[in-house]
Design a protein around this motif. Structure first.
Motif, mmCIF file in Angstrom:
data_model
loop_
_atom_site.group_PDB
_atom_site.id
_atom_site.type_symbol
_atom_site.label_atom_id
_atom_site.label_comp_id
_atom_site.label_asym_id
_atom_site.label_seq_id
_atom_site.Cartn_x
_atom_site.Cartn_y
_atom_site.Cartn_z
ATOM 1 N N ARG A 47 0.849 -1.208 0.000
ATOM 2 C CA ARG A 47 0.000 0.000 0.000
ATOM 3 C C ARG A 47 0.879 1.250 0.000
ATOM 4 N N GLU A 48 1.952 1.233 0.801
ATOM 5 C CA GLU A 48 2.853 2.386 0.845
ATOM 6 C C GLU A 48 3.507 2.619 -0.514
ATOM 7 N N GLU A 122 -3.624 11.815 2.630
ATOM 8 C CA GLU A 122 -4.010 10.431 2.917
ATOM 9 C C GLU A 122 -2.823 9.657 3.504
ATOM 10 N N MET A 123 -1.651 9.849 2.930
ATOM 11 C CA MET A 123 -0.463 9.155 3.425
ATOM 12 C C MET A 123 -0.109 9.605 4.839
ATOM 13 N N ARG A 124 -0.180 10.886 5.108
ATOM 14 C CA ARG A 124 0.152 11.378 6.442
ATOM 15 C C ARG A 124 -0.854 10.855 7.466
ATOM 16 N N ARG A 125 -2.120 10.711 7.055
ATOM 17 C CA ARG A 125 -3.130 10.150 7.944
ATOM 18 C C ARG A 125 -2.796 8.706 8.312
ATOM 19 N N LEU A 126 -2.214 7.967 7.361
ATOM 20 C CA LEU A 126 -1.836 6.572 7.582
ATOM 21 C C LEU A 126 -0.462 6.431 8.253
ATOM 22 N N GLY A 127 0.233 7.551 8.432
ATOM 23 C CA GLY A 127 1.553 7.502 9.061
ATOM 24 C C GLY A 127 2.668 7.089 8.123
#
Length: 199
Positions: A47-48, A122-127
């Motif tokens: 996903r990353e 979205e990426m920052r929300r997922l860390g």
């Protein structure tokens, strides 16, 4: 089956066999948890990687959008310089009034400078991204854009002033033949056909 065997060992009070069965159960649970964690980690890494590819595309689009808008501002600035020379010369426009009007309209163009950051948010929300240098580079890129946005937030007073002085039919002609919006990018034709008479 394991439960039945464990029950038989308890009835027979075979503590060694019970200990072995217990170790087998614990090791099996441990291996199961590790496999699940490994699968989760693989899915998260996939996903990353997918989001990093989307982020790269988003940043490239943002760079292109900023470049095109910068080109638009350069055209507006050049038109502004030509517009300033017209009243300074104190010479009537004669047979070239349309071009003077086009320069005044070009000079009044304004575009917002913000760029999309949906994938980044979205990426920052997922860390993620998990690599700190990538996070710092991406955040620096968007911080630079934010500075530009803040500097360009107010539309210049010239814009509304000049557009109030230009007749509506002349503005309609300008928008129809001298301004183009393609794929979200604005461009301004310098030598567009005459839209209204010099009168």
């Amino acid at each position: 089956m394991l439960l039945r065997r464990l029950t038989q060992h308890v009835k027979a009070q075979n503590w060694f066999a019970i200990g072995i069965d217990f170790v087998i159960v614990v090791v099996g649970v441990f291996i199961g948890i590790q496999v699940a964690n490994w699968n989760d980690s693989r899915a998260f890494n996939a996903r990353e990687l997918g989001l990093l590819a989307e982020l790269k595309s988003e940043i490239e689009d943002g760079i292109q959008l900023s470049k095109n808008r910068g080109d638009g501002y350069a055209q507006a600035a050049a038109a502004g310089k030509r517009s300033l020379s017209f009243p300074a010369n104190d010479i009537p426009c004669g047979n070239d009034c349309w071009q003077v009007l086009v320069d005044f309209m070009h000079a009044s163009q304004w575009q917002g400078m913000s760029i999309p950051r949906t994938t980044c948010d979205e990426m920052r929300r997922l860390g993620i991204p998990s690599a700190r240098p990538i996070v710092e580079a991406v955040e620096a890129f968007y911080a630079q854009n934010l500075q530009i946005v803040q500097a360009m937030i107010d539309k210049p007073a010239y814009r509304s002033l000049v557009r109030q002085m230009i007749p509506v039919e002349a503005q309609e002609s300008y928008w129809a033949i001298c301004h183009q919006l393609k794929d979200g990018y604005e461009s301004y034709a310098l030598n567009c056909p005459r839209g209204v008479s010099d009168d």
